[in-house]
Write a protein that holds these residues in place. Structure first.
Motif, short mmCIF file in Angstrom:
data_model
loop_
_atom_site.label_atom_id
_atom_site.label_comp_id
_atom_site.label_asym_id
_atom_site.label_seq_id
_atom_site.Cartn_x
_atom_site.Cartn_y
_atom_site.Cartn_z
N ASP A 1 0.83 -1.20 0.00
CA ASP A 1 0.00 0.00 0.00
C ASP A 1 0.87 1.26 0.00
N ALA A 2 1.98 1.22 0.73
CA ALA A 2 2.88 2.37 0.75
C ALA A 2 3.38 2.69 -0.66
N ILE A 3 3.69 1.66 -1.42
CA ILE A 3 4.16 1.86 -2.80
C ILE A 3 3.05 2.47 -3.66
N VAL A 4 1.83 2.01 -3.49
CA VAL A 4 0.70 2.60 -4.24
C VAL A 4 0.54 4.08 -3.88
N HIS A 5 0.68 4.40 -2.59
CA HIS A 5 0.55 5.81 -2.16
C HIS A 5 1.68 6.67 -2.71
N TYR A 6 2.75 6.02 -3.18
CA TYR A 6 3.92 6.73 -3.66
C TYR A 6 4.04 6.70 -5.19
N THR A 7 3.09 6.03 -5.84
CA THR A 7 3.18 5.87 -7.30
C THR A 7 1.83 6.16 -7.98
N LEU A 8 0.87 5.28 -7.80
CA LEU A 8 -0.42 5.43 -8.48
C LEU A 8 -1.26 6.54 -7.87
N ASP A 9 -1.28 6.65 -6.54
CA ASP A 9 -2.13 7.66 -5.91
C ASP A 9 -1.70 9.10 -6.24
N PRO A 10 -0.41 9.42 -6.30
CA PRO A 10 -0.05 10.77 -6.77
C PRO A 10 -0.51 11.03 -8.20
N ALA A 11 -0.46 9.99 -9.05
CA ALA A 11 -0.96 10.16 -10.42
C ALA A 11 -2.46 10.42 -10.41
N ARG A 12 -3.18 9.73 -9.55
CA ARG A 12 -4.62 9.98 -9.43
C ARG A 12 -4.89 11.40 -8.97
N ALA A 13 -4.05 11.91 -8.09
CA ALA A 13 -4.26 13.25 -7.52
C ALA A 13 -4.16 14.34 -8.58
N VAL A 14 -3.47 14.05 -9.69
CA VAL A 14 -3.34 15.04 -10.76
C VAL A 14 -4.01 14.59 -12.06
N GLY A 15 -4.86 13.57 -11.96
CA GLY A 15 -5.62 13.13 -13.11
C GLY A 15 -4.82 12.42 -14.18
N ARG A 16 -3.71 11.77 -13.80
CA ARG A 16 -2.85 11.11 -14.79
C ARG A 16 -2.75 9.60 -14.57
N GLU A 17 -3.70 9.02 -13.86
CA GLU A 17 -3.61 7.59 -13.56
C GLU A 17 -3.75 6.69 -14.78
N ALA A 18 -4.35 7.20 -15.86
CA ALA A 18 -4.47 6.38 -17.08
C ALA A 18 -3.13 6.21 -17.77
N ASP A 19 -2.17 7.06 -17.43
CA ASP A 19 -0.89 7.07 -18.13
C ASP A 19 0.30 6.75 -17.23
N LEU A 20 0.14 6.97 -15.93
CA LEU A 20 1.27 6.86 -15.00
C LEU A 20 0.88 6.08 -13.75
N GLY A 21 1.89 5.66 -13.00
CA GLY A 21 1.66 5.20 -11.63
C GLY A 21 1.59 3.72 -11.40
N SER A 22 1.55 2.90 -12.44
CA SER A 22 1.54 1.46 -12.22
C SER A 22 2.14 0.76 -13.44
N VAL A 23 2.54 -0.49 -13.23
CA VAL A 23 3.07 -1.30 -14.33
C VAL A 23 1.88 -1.96 -15.01
N ALA A 24 1.46 -1.37 -16.12
CA ALA A 24 0.29 -1.88 -16.85
C ALA A 24 0.51 -1.61 -18.34
N VAL A 25 0.01 -2.51 -19.16
CA VAL A 25 0.18 -2.39 -20.61
C VAL A 25 -0.42 -1.07 -21.10
N GLY A 26 0.37 -0.34 -21.87
CA GLY A 26 -0.06 0.93 -22.42
C GLY A 26 0.41 2.14 -21.65
N LYS A 27 0.82 1.95 -20.39
CA LYS A 27 1.25 3.08 -19.58
C LYS A 27 2.71 3.43 -19.86
N ARG A 28 3.09 4.63 -19.45
CA ARG A 28 4.47 5.07 -19.58
C ARG A 28 5.40 4.12 -18.83
N ALA A 29 6.54 3.82 -19.45
CA ALA A 29 7.48 2.88 -18.84
C ALA A 29 8.43 3.62 -17.91
#
Length: 547
Positions: free
Chosen positions: A482-510
């Motif tokens: 959860d700490a890693i999510v709060h440090y990666t995906l959740d900041p992206a959510r806070a600025v509306g960029r979760e579709a592109d950043l914050g997790s290892v998922a196909v199509g996202k920025r590497a």
């Protein structure tokens, strides 16, 4: 017909030649989300192309293959709050962090002055009188004994107090006749003469006198800071504009042109300057939008606990006549927040004390928006009845776990300034359970930029000295995942960029970080020392640890 067949064959050939991965990381523990992992990830065109067997199938003759050997991979860290320009400049200044006595701080100043002769300002930060014997504020006299001709100015660890020598005060123009600014204080000695310490809004008098760095100086500082960020796995940050907007934009433009601006940056201006919002937005729009975004405005609702300037609902336990004074009335804060939001800007509010946090929440009613419009910063003590309001109102709780390791006097697990109210201090798990969008960061240069220190603090709730072993208020720990999510995906959510950043998922920025071991098999002190072996930004390796 022949021409059409030829073109089709050419297109197919080009498609085939570009279908192989440029980078393949395999044989590791690749974090996808809590409880979900992959073994391999393929990168092509700056994005994550495939995972596991599909990733392996994309290996071609030109693919760089990284054999992980069981090492962990996580998304690039996204620092939810730091002062990048100040941190970058601080790398060339006097580092007073960790000094346990005034004599130790003075020894570092003396060594720096001796090693860096000249006639310009000597700057630095990191001293903390709350851990010095007697908690006595220092004076200009101690600095004058080291250097009387050059101006010396050192910010406290939390950045809310300046310590100056007499020459620096002369250049500031501070005399016995200089009034204290609103919500600020100049400490004074006999006869009302300034003693050398400037608190809260009084630090603006000092900052106005210090020469601003040029774009070229900022560029050099940013380049050093970007290298450090990459070595820690930090690939994005959110923070205020800390020097003139033109200088910052010009420095970033130079780095971008040189191909060295390898970071994603989200900026805020000053809540007190509505006209400046649009000017800043216009300046930052000149930079590549994929890398640089001007989001909104930051305001300071209160100060800090160490100086008794954080606004509390009841007096400090060690200062019964003080409870901190907010920088705004509720009506003033409401009006300024509403004005910024009307311009389509996100608002970031510094609020450390429980009264300030409540005021910030009051000024941020839920509104319909593609991403959160209000973000409250620090939240070091919170009235527990206000915990559910973050999720209900869609307000981001932005916190820095390792502040817990520094803010407690003498690293006492029951901070003397708050007494029983410490039950509301750094309540990460309570906010998490209540459904708040919880974002982690560092507030660098207040504390180090290194995310590993934040993971250690969030998962152990121990101070840097390792105590208490069981953790302070252990029920407020969060899991490593959860700490890693709060440090990666959740900041992206806070600025509306979760579709592109914050997790290892196909199509996202590497944007990826490779650790030297299986991070998820570690705990405690091991989290602070596990090496970062590699950082990938937009599919390119920007840092590799030398064997």
């Amino acid at each position: 017909m022949i021409r059409l067949l030829f073109l089709a064959a050419l297109c197919a050939a080009r498609a085939g030649s570009s279908s192989k991965a440029e980078l393949l990381l395999r044989g590791g523990k690749i974090f996808l989300s809590p409880g979900r992992y992959a073994n391999s990830v393929a990168v092509e065109g700056g994005r994550i192309r495939a995972l596991d067997a599909e990733a392996e199938a994309l290996k071609g003759p030109g693919t760089r293959v990284i054999e992980l050997g069981g090492r962990a991979v996580v998304p690039g860290f996204h620092d939810g709050h730091n002062h990048f320009a100040k941190g970058a400049l601080f790398l060339g200044q006097v580092d007073l962090n960790g000094t346990s006595t005034e004599d130790e701080a003075l020894a570092r100043v003396r060594a720096y002055v001796k090693a860096n002769p000249g006639d310009g300002w000597v700057l630095g930060r990191g001293w903390d009188q709350s851990v010095w014997k007697g908690e006595r504020y220092p004076t200009a006299a101690e600095l004058d004994a080291i250097e009387a001709k050059r101006p010396l100015a050192f910010k406290s660890m939390d950045g809310h107090v300046f310590w100056l020598n007499s020459e620096a005060m002369r250049r500031v123009g501070a005399t016995r006749d200089t009034p204290d600014p609103a919500n600020g204080r100049i400490l004074r000695g006999a006869g009302g003469e300034p003693s050398g310490v400037f608190v809260e809004k009084a630090i603006y008098l000092v900052e106005a006198a210090i020469p601003k760095p040029s774009p070229a100086e900022l560029e050099a500082a940013f380049e050093r800071a970007l290298a450090r960020a990459a070595s820690f796995g930090v690939t994005a940050f959110q923070g205020p504009v800390d020097v003139s907007s033109h200088s910052e934009v010009e420095a970033w433009r130079r780095l971008e042109k040189a191909g060295k601006a390898r970071v994603r940056a989200f900026f805020w201006g000053k809540l007190e300057d509505p006209k400046g919002f649009l000017d800043l937005k216009r300046e930052f729009s000149e930079l590549p939008a994929e890398r640089f975004t001007f989001l909104g405005a930051k305001g300071f609702v209160d100060g800090v606990i160490a100086s008794h300037t954080a606004a509390l609902l009841a007096p400090y336990s060690d200062a019964p006549k003080e409870s901190g004074t907010p920088n705004f009335t509720q009506a003033e804060l409401d009006a300024r927040v509403a004005a910024a939001r009307a311009l389509g800007l996100q608002v970031e509010l510094h609020a450390i004390g429980d009264r300030a946090v409540r005021m910030a929440l009051n000024s941020c009613p839920r509104v319909s928006s593609p991403f959160p419009t209000c973000k409250i910063e620090h939240i070091e003590v919170l009235a527990l009845e206000d915990v559910p309001r973050f999720a209900k109102q869609g307000v981001v709780a932005s916190m820095q776990p390792s502040h817990m390791c520094y803010d407690s006097p003498e690293q006492d697990p029951t901070p003397q300034r708050l007494g029983a109210r410490t039950r509301g201090s750094f309540v990460w798990r309570s906010l998490e359970k209540a459904g708040a969008l919880l974002v982690f960061g560092t507030d660098w240069p207040v504390v180090p930029l290194d995310p590993r220190e934040q993971l250690y603090a969030a998962t152990t709730r121990r101070h840097l000295n390792g105590k208490p072993i069981e953790g302070w208020m252990p029920g407020e720990r969060v899991s490593l995942e959860d700490a890693i999510v709060h440090y990666t995906l959740d900041p992206a959510r806070a600025v509306g960029r979760e579709a592109d950043l914050g997790s290892v998922a196909v199509g996202k920025r590497a944007d990826l970080v490779v650790f030297g071991k299986d991070l998820f098999a570690l705990s405690g002190e091991e989290l602070r020392t596990v090496p970062v072996d590699m950082t990938v930004f937009d599919g390119a390796v920007v840092y590799e640890r030398k064997p």
